[in-house]
Write a protein that holds these residues in place. Structure first.
Motif, PDB file in Angstrom:
ATOM      1  N   ASP A 202      -6.621 -11.909  -4.431  1.00 31.18           N
ATOM      2  CA  ASP A 202      -6.713 -10.558  -3.889  1.00 31.18           C
ATOM      3  C   ASP A 202      -8.093  -9.923  -3.983  1.00 31.18           C
ATOM      4  OD1 ASP A 202      -3.910 -10.425  -3.098  1.00 31.18           O
ATOM      5  OD2 ASP A 202      -3.497 -10.402  -5.241  1.00 31.18           O
ATOM      6  N   PHE A 203      -9.122 -10.746  -4.101  1.00 32.96           N
ATOM      7  CA  PHE A 203     -10.491 -10.263  -3.950  1.00 32.96           C
ATOM      8  C   PHE A 203     -10.893 -10.407  -2.484  1.00 32.96           C
ATOM      9  CE2 PHE A 203     -10.601 -10.578  -8.463  1.00 32.96           C
ATOM     10  CZ  PHE A 203     -11.681  -9.828  -8.913  1.00 32.96           C
ATOM     11  N   LEU A 204     -11.595  -9.407  -1.976  1.00 35.06           N
ATOM     12  CA  LEU A 204     -12.167  -9.462  -0.628  1.00 35.06           C
ATOM     13  C   LEU A 204     -13.606  -8.987  -0.720  1.00 35.06           C
ATOM     14  CD1 LEU A 204     -11.867  -9.781   2.477  1.00 35.06           C
ATOM     15  CD2 LEU A 204     -11.235  -7.357   2.540  1.00 35.06           C
ATOM     16  N   ILE A 205     -14.536  -9.848  -0.334  1.00 33.00           N
ATOM     17  CA  ILE A 205     -15.953  -9.516  -0.420  1.00 33.00           C
ATOM     18  C   ILE A 205     -16.547  -9.592   0.983  1.00 33.00           C
ATOM     19  CG2 ILE A 205     -18.126  -9.978  -1.606  1.00 33.00           C
ATOM     20  CD1 ILE A 205     -16.459 -11.726  -3.566  1.00 33.00           C
ATOM     21  N   ALA A 206     -16.994  -8.460   1.477  1.00 35.79           N
ATOM     22  CA  ALA A 206     -17.584  -8.375   2.810  1.00 35.79           C
ATOM     23  C   ALA A 206     -19.099  -8.249   2.672  1.00 35.79           C
ATOM     24  CB  ALA A 206     -17.015  -7.195   3.576  1.00 35.79           C
ATOM     25  N   PHE A 207     -19.812  -9.325   2.963  1.00 36.67           N
ATOM     26  CA  PHE A 207     -21.265  -9.346   2.898  1.00 36.67           C
ATOM     27  C   PHE A 207     -21.849  -8.964   4.257  1.00 36.67           C
ATOM     28  CE2 PHE A 207     -19.907 -12.553  -0.213  1.00 36.67           C
ATOM     29  CZ  PHE A 207     -20.648 -12.203  -1.331  1.00 36.67           C
ATOM     30  N   SER A 208     -22.985  -8.278   4.229  1.00 40.65           N
ATOM     31  CA  SER A 208     -23.634  -7.904   5.485  1.00 40.65           C
ATOM     32  C   SER A 208     -24.278  -9.102   6.179  1.00 40.65           C
ATOM     33  CB  SER A 208     -24.698  -6.835   5.236  1.00 40.65           C
ATOM     34  OG  SER A 208     -25.697  -7.309   4.347  1.00 40.65           O
ATOM     35  N   THR A 209     -24.536 -10.164   5.419  1.00 38.14           N
ATOM     36  CA  THR A 209     -25.176 -11.342   5.991  1.00 38.14           C
ATOM     37  C   THR A 209     -24.750 -12.583   5.226  1.00 38.14           C
ATOM     38  OG1 THR A 209     -27.316 -12.260   6.707  1.00 38.14           O
ATOM     39  CG2 THR A 209     -27.239 -11.222   4.539  1.00 38.14           C
TER      40      THR A 209
ATOM     41  N   LYS B  30      -3.089  -6.422  -6.432  1.00 34.97           N
ATOM     42  CA  LYS B  30      -3.603  -5.385  -5.535  1.00 34.97           C
ATOM     43  C   LYS B  30      -4.989  -5.787  -5.019  1.00 34.97           C
ATOM     44  CE  LYS B  30      -1.240  -1.759  -8.181  1.00 34.97           C
ATOM     45  NZ  LYS B  30      -1.416  -0.517  -8.981  1.00 34.97           N
ATOM     46  N   PRO B  31      -5.359  -5.305  -3.840  1.00 35.62           N
ATOM     47  CA  PRO B  31      -6.661  -5.675  -3.284  1.00 35.62           C
ATOM     48  C   PRO B  31      -7.833  -5.118  -4.088  1.00 35.62           C
ATOM     49  CG  PRO B  31      -5.193  -4.849  -1.579  1.00 35.62           C
ATOM     50  CD  PRO B  31      -4.550  -4.536  -2.893  1.00 35.62           C
ATOM     51  N   LYS B  32      -8.820  -5.961  -4.306  1.00 33.31           N
ATOM     52  CA  LYS B  32     -10.104  -5.573  -4.890  1.00 33.31           C
ATOM     53  C   LYS B  32     -11.150  -5.824  -3.814  1.00 33.31           C
ATOM     54  CE  LYS B  32      -8.041  -7.753  -7.687  1.00 33.31           C
ATOM     55  NZ  LYS B  32      -6.588  -8.053  -7.954  1.00 33.31           N
TER      56      LYS B  32
ATOM     57  N   MET C 109       0.843  -1.203   0.000  1.00 32.28           N
ATOM     58  CA  MET C 109       0.000   0.000   0.000  1.00 32.28           C
ATOM     59  C   MET C 109       0.874   1.247   0.000  1.00 32.28           C
ATOM     60  SD  MET C 109      -2.963  -1.519   0.018  1.00 32.28           S
ATOM     61  CE  MET C 109      -4.274  -0.457   0.581  1.00 32.28           C
ATOM     62  N   SER C 110       1.760   1.332  -0.968  1.00 28.91           N
ATOM     63  CA  SER C 110       2.715   2.439  -0.990  1.00 28.91           C
ATOM     64  C   SER C 110       2.695   3.200  -2.308  1.00 28.91           C
ATOM     65  CB  SER C 110       4.129   1.897  -0.740  1.00 28.91           C
ATOM     66  OG  SER C 110       4.480   0.923  -1.710  1.00 28.91           O
TER      67      SER C 110
ATOM     68  N   LEU D 257      -7.548 -12.839  -0.383  1.00 27.01           N
ATOM     69  CA  LEU D 257      -6.344 -12.039  -0.213  1.00 27.01           C
ATOM     70  C   LEU D 257      -5.123 -12.942  -0.074  1.00 27.01           C
ATOM     71  CD1 LEU D 257      -7.504  -9.289   2.334  1.00 27.01           C
ATOM     72  CD2 LEU D 257      -7.262  -9.066  -0.150  1.00 27.01           C
ATOM     73  N   THR D 258      -4.010 -12.504  -0.610  1.00 24.04           N
ATOM     74  CA  THR D 258      -2.771 -13.276  -0.521  1.00 24.04           C
ATOM     75  C   THR D 258      -1.750 -12.602   0.399  1.00 24.04           C
ATOM     76  OG1 THR D 258      -1.944 -12.162  -2.517  1.00 24.04           O
ATOM     77  CG2 THR D 258      -3.066 -14.279  -2.818  1.00 24.04           C
ATOM     78  N   ARG D 259      -2.137 -11.471   0.984  1.00 23.19           N
ATOM     79  CA  ARG D 259      -1.280 -10.776   1.938  1.00 23.19           C
ATOM     80  C   ARG D 259      -2.145 -10.194   3.055  1.00 23.19           C
ATOM     81  NH1 ARG D 259       0.390  -9.443  -3.178  1.00 23.19           N
ATOM     82  NH2 ARG D 259       2.570  -9.821  -3.710  1.00 23.19           N
ATOM     83  N   ILE D 260      -1.500  -9.887   4.188  1.00 20.03           N
ATOM     84  CA  ILE D 260      -2.186  -9.173   5.252  1.00 20.03           C
ATOM     85  C   ILE D 260      -2.369  -7.736   4.783  1.00 20.03           C
ATOM     86  CG2 ILE D 260      -2.115  -8.444   7.655  1.00 20.03           C
ATOM     87  CD1 ILE D 260      -2.353 -11.453   7.252  1.00 20.03           C
ATOM     88  N   LEU D 261      -3.595  -7.220   4.872  1.00 20.14           N
ATOM     89  CA  LEU D 261      -3.922  -5.919   4.298  1.00 20.14           C
ATOM     90  C   LEU D 261      -4.128  -4.865   5.379  1.00 20.14           C
ATOM     91  CD1 LEU D 261      -4.734  -3.967   2.069  1.00 20.14           C
ATOM     92  CD2 LEU D 261      -6.998  -5.030   2.029  1.00 20.14           C
TER      93      LEU D 261
END
Length: 250
Positions: free
Chosen positions: A158-165, A115-117, A1-2, A236-240
């Motif tokens: 590197d996809f991250l999907i945060a669902f509400s439920t 990169k993160p998506k 993230m630089s 994800l393949t790294r700590i974000l």
């Protein structure tokens, strides 16, 4: 993230719908305002879109995927709407979840490679209501590890999907204060967004929603005293972390 820029954040907020059986999503404007504010604090360039049609949403998503993200850390897409398992609702009709993910695969968007998506989905994934379970002993929780997901999404790094439920269940929203998930996500990002990694933050969001919230609608027992648990799908393949680099993001 630089990189020079944090990246773009697109928020699609659907409040009103052409189909009469779909109620107005009162409180969603509070969610959009809170989310926009915290994302800007984290360095994102935020674009807000309200009550777009399916065609307009997909066009905006595809356009974002075709941009040059070489100088950006990541991209973030947030959807605030009605939904069901595997699809989301535009103002006129629904569209598949996959249609907002596929434009950002490495084949179609190489400047986001490695990169993160990040995708934030505030929407129901079904009609089931979680009645919860009364614990006999505090802290003793039995987890059901069954997988409910039956639809396909691009399994790219590197996809991250945060669902509400979780799939199959509805998502709760206060008509004045906003949704349980988005409001707690914004609180967590505001307080710890540049300290904790994103998966740890999402774990704390899930904890808050699961333990601190319960629907209150005593005139209809089918809607009364129901619970909710957010769901995160991570490739994800790294700590974000969202820490600023030495020069800061513009």
């Amino acid at each position: 993230m630089s990189h020079k820029f944090r990246g773009r954040a697109l928020i699609f907020n659907n409040k009103y719908f052409e189909q009469q059986q779909l109620p107005t999503r009162e409180g969603t404007d509070v969610d959009m305002e809170s989310l926009s504010k915290v994302l800007r604090q984290m360095g994102f360039k935020v674009k807000e879109y309200t009550d777009l049609t399916r065609r307009a949403i997909i066009r905006k998503i595809n356009k974002a995927g075709m941009k040059d993200h070489s100088e950006c850390d990541c991209i973030l897409i947030a959807i605030l709407s009605h939904g069901k398992m595997g699809s989301l609702q535009a103002t006129d009709t629904d569209y598949p979840l996959e249609s907002i993910l596929s434009p950002f695969t490495i084949e179609r968007c190489p400047t986001l490679g490695g990169k993160p998506k990040i995708f934030i989905i505030q929407a129901c994934q079904g009609d089931h209501k979680d009645p919860g379970h009364q614990l006999l002993e505090p802290g003793c929780i039995e987890a059901d590890n069954n997988c409910f997901i039956s639809y396909r999404i691009p399994l790219q790094p590197d996809f991250l999907i945060a669902f509400s439920t979780i799939p199959g269940f509805c998502s709760w929203r206060n008509t004045v204060e906003g949704s349980w998930f988005i409001q707690n996500l914004c609180e967590e990002l505001s307080s710890s967004g540049k300290i904790r990694d994103i998966l740890t933050q999402l774990t704390f969001v899930a904890q808050r929603v699961a333990f601190n919230y319960e629907s209150f609608y005593p005139i209809d027992l089918a809607l009364h005293q129901k619970k909710q648990i957010p769901c995160t799908m991570s490739m994800l393949t790294r700590i974000l972390y969202f820490r600023d680099n030495e020069t800061g993001h513009e």
